[in-house]
Scaffold this motif. Structure first.
Motif, PDB file in Angstrom:
ATOM      1  N   GLU A   1       0.825  -1.197   0.000  1.00 32.36           N
ATOM      2  CA  GLU A   1       0.000   0.000   0.000  1.00 32.36           C
ATOM      3  C   GLU A   1       0.865   1.255   0.000  1.00 32.36           C
ATOM      4  O   GLU A   1       2.027   1.235   0.408  1.00 32.36           O
ATOM      5  N   ARG A   2       0.278   2.339  -0.440  1.00 34.59           N
ATOM      6  CA  ARG A   2       0.962   3.622  -0.409  1.00 34.59           C
ATOM      7  C   ARG A   2       1.172   4.035   1.038  1.00 34.59           C
ATOM      8  O   ARG A   2       0.285   3.890   1.873  1.00 34.59           O
TER       9      ARG A   2
ATOM     10  N   ALA B   1      10.436   2.000  -4.561  1.00 35.55           N
ATOM     11  CA  ALA B   1       9.012   2.325  -4.596  1.00 35.55           C
ATOM     12  C   ALA B   1       8.764   3.371  -5.674  1.00 35.55           C
ATOM     13  O   ALA B   1       9.705   3.976  -6.196  1.00 35.55           O
ATOM     14  N   VAL B   2       7.490   3.572  -5.962  1.00 34.89           N
ATOM     15  CA  VAL B   2       7.092   4.749  -6.726  1.00 34.89           C
ATOM     16  C   VAL B   2       6.836   5.853  -5.712  1.00 34.89           C
ATOM     17  O   VAL B   2       6.050   5.666  -4.773  1.00 34.89           O
ATOM     18  N   TYR B   3       7.491   6.970  -5.891  1.00 37.23           N
ATOM     19  CA  TYR B   3       7.374   8.088  -4.963  1.00 37.23           C
ATOM     20  C   TYR B   3       6.439   9.141  -5.556  1.00 37.23           C
ATOM     21  O   TYR B   3       6.558   9.496  -6.734  1.00 37.23           O
ATOM     22  N   TYR B   4       5.537   9.631  -4.707  1.00 28.44           N
ATOM     23  CA  TYR B   4       4.546  10.612  -5.127  1.00 28.44           C
ATOM     24  C   TYR B   4       4.686  11.890  -4.321  1.00 28.44           C
ATOM     25  O   TYR B   4       4.754  11.850  -3.082  1.00 28.44           O
ATOM     26  N   CYS B   5       4.673  12.980  -5.016  1.00 31.60           N
ATOM     27  CA  CYS B   5       4.601  14.287  -4.383  1.00 31.60           C
ATOM     28  C   CYS B   5       3.141  14.579  -4.031  1.00 31.60           C
ATOM     29  O   CYS B   5       2.234  14.153  -4.760  1.00 31.60           O
ATOM     30  N   ALA B   6       2.903  15.295  -2.949  1.00 33.26           N
ATOM     31  CA  ALA B   6       1.536  15.602  -2.537  1.00 33.26           C
ATOM     32  C   ALA B   6       1.486  16.963  -1.862  1.00 33.26           C
ATOM     33  O   ALA B   6       2.510  17.471  -1.392  1.00 33.26           O
ATOM     34  N   ALA B   7       0.288  17.533  -1.801  1.00 31.22           N
ATOM     35  CA  ALA B   7       0.103  18.838  -1.162  1.00 31.22           C
ATOM     36  C   ALA B   7      -1.292  18.911  -0.553  1.00 31.22           C
ATOM     37  O   ALA B   7      -2.226  18.256  -1.040  1.00 31.22           O
ATOM     38  N   ASP B   8      -1.411  19.716   0.497  1.00 29.52           N
ATOM     39  CA  ASP B   8      -2.704  19.852   1.164  1.00 29.52           C
ATOM     40  C   ASP B   8      -2.748  21.153   1.946  1.00 29.52           C
ATOM     41  O   ASP B   8      -1.714  21.804   2.159  1.00 29.52           O
ATOM     42  N   ARG B   9      -3.935  21.520   2.375  1.00 25.07           N
ATOM     43  CA  ARG B   9      -4.113  22.723   3.177  1.00 25.07           C
ATOM     44  C   ARG B   9      -3.830  22.469   4.653  1.00 25.07           C
ATOM     45  O   ARG B   9      -3.587  23.418   5.410  1.00 25.07           O
TER      46      ARG B   9
ATOM     47  N   LYS C   1      -3.625   9.867   4.474  1.00 23.91           N
ATOM     48  CA  LYS C   1      -3.144   9.392   3.176  1.00 23.91           C
ATOM     49  C   LYS C   1      -4.051   9.846   2.039  1.00 23.91           C
ATOM     50  O   LYS C   1      -4.107   9.203   0.986  1.00 23.91           O
ATOM     51  N   SER C   2      -4.753  10.937   2.243  1.00 29.04           N
ATOM     52  CA  SER C   2      -5.651  11.474   1.220  1.00 29.04           C
ATOM     53  C   SER C   2      -5.447  12.968   1.052  1.00 29.04           C
ATOM     54  O   SER C   2      -6.362  13.762   1.294  1.00 29.04           O
ATOM     55  N   PRO C   3      -4.256  13.372   0.651  1.00 26.75           N
ATOM     56  CA  PRO C   3      -4.035  14.806   0.439  1.00 26.75           C
ATOM     57  C   PRO C   3      -4.868  15.327  -0.721  1.00 26.75           C
ATOM     58  O   PRO C   3      -5.299  14.565  -1.579  1.00 26.75           O
TER      59      PRO C   3
END
Length: 122
Positions: free
Chosen positions: A43-44, A91-99, A107-109
């Motif tokens: 899982e991520r 792994a596959v790396y993911y960039c993310a952003a949130d307020r 785990k839900s940006p």
């Protein structure tokens, strides 16, 4: 908000890589940026985040002391410096952003970038 990640690749165990994530669009709505990763068949998972304004950071236990997240001077780019890489960092790396931080904790940006593959060979 659009996120563009770059910097993935193949590296030997013990080596280093740096990922970059550039933002575009309504970046004023973003207060945190960070990284997740998804190992093969798993899982991520959350890796790290940084508060854009204050620079406060946090890391998962699995990368603490080896990875460093930082922001650029213009605060529209974040970096993930990865040292002492291990095969389990593959792994596959993911960039993310949130307020706010809850997006990362759940785990839900709000915003995701495309993934970039990191492969660490033993």
């Amino acid at each position: 908000v659009q996120l563009q990640a770059s910097g993935g690749g193949l590296v030997q165990a013990g080596g280093s890589l740096t990922l970059s994530c550039a933002t575009a669009g309504r970046i004023g709505s973003v207060y945190l940026m960070g990284w997740f990763r998804q190992p093969p068949g798993k899982e991520r998972e959350w890796v790290s985040y940084i508060y854009i304004s204050s620079g406060i950071t946090d890391y998962s236990d699995s990368v603490k002391g080896r990875f460093t997240v930082s922001r650029g001077n213009a605060k529209n780019t974040v970096y993930l410096q990865m040292n002492s890489l291990k095969p389990e960092d593959t792994a596959v790396y993911y960039c993310a952003a949130d307020r706010n931080v809850y997006g990362f904790l759940s785990k839900s940006p709000d915003y995701w970038g495309q993934g970039t593959q990191i492969t660490v060979s033993s």
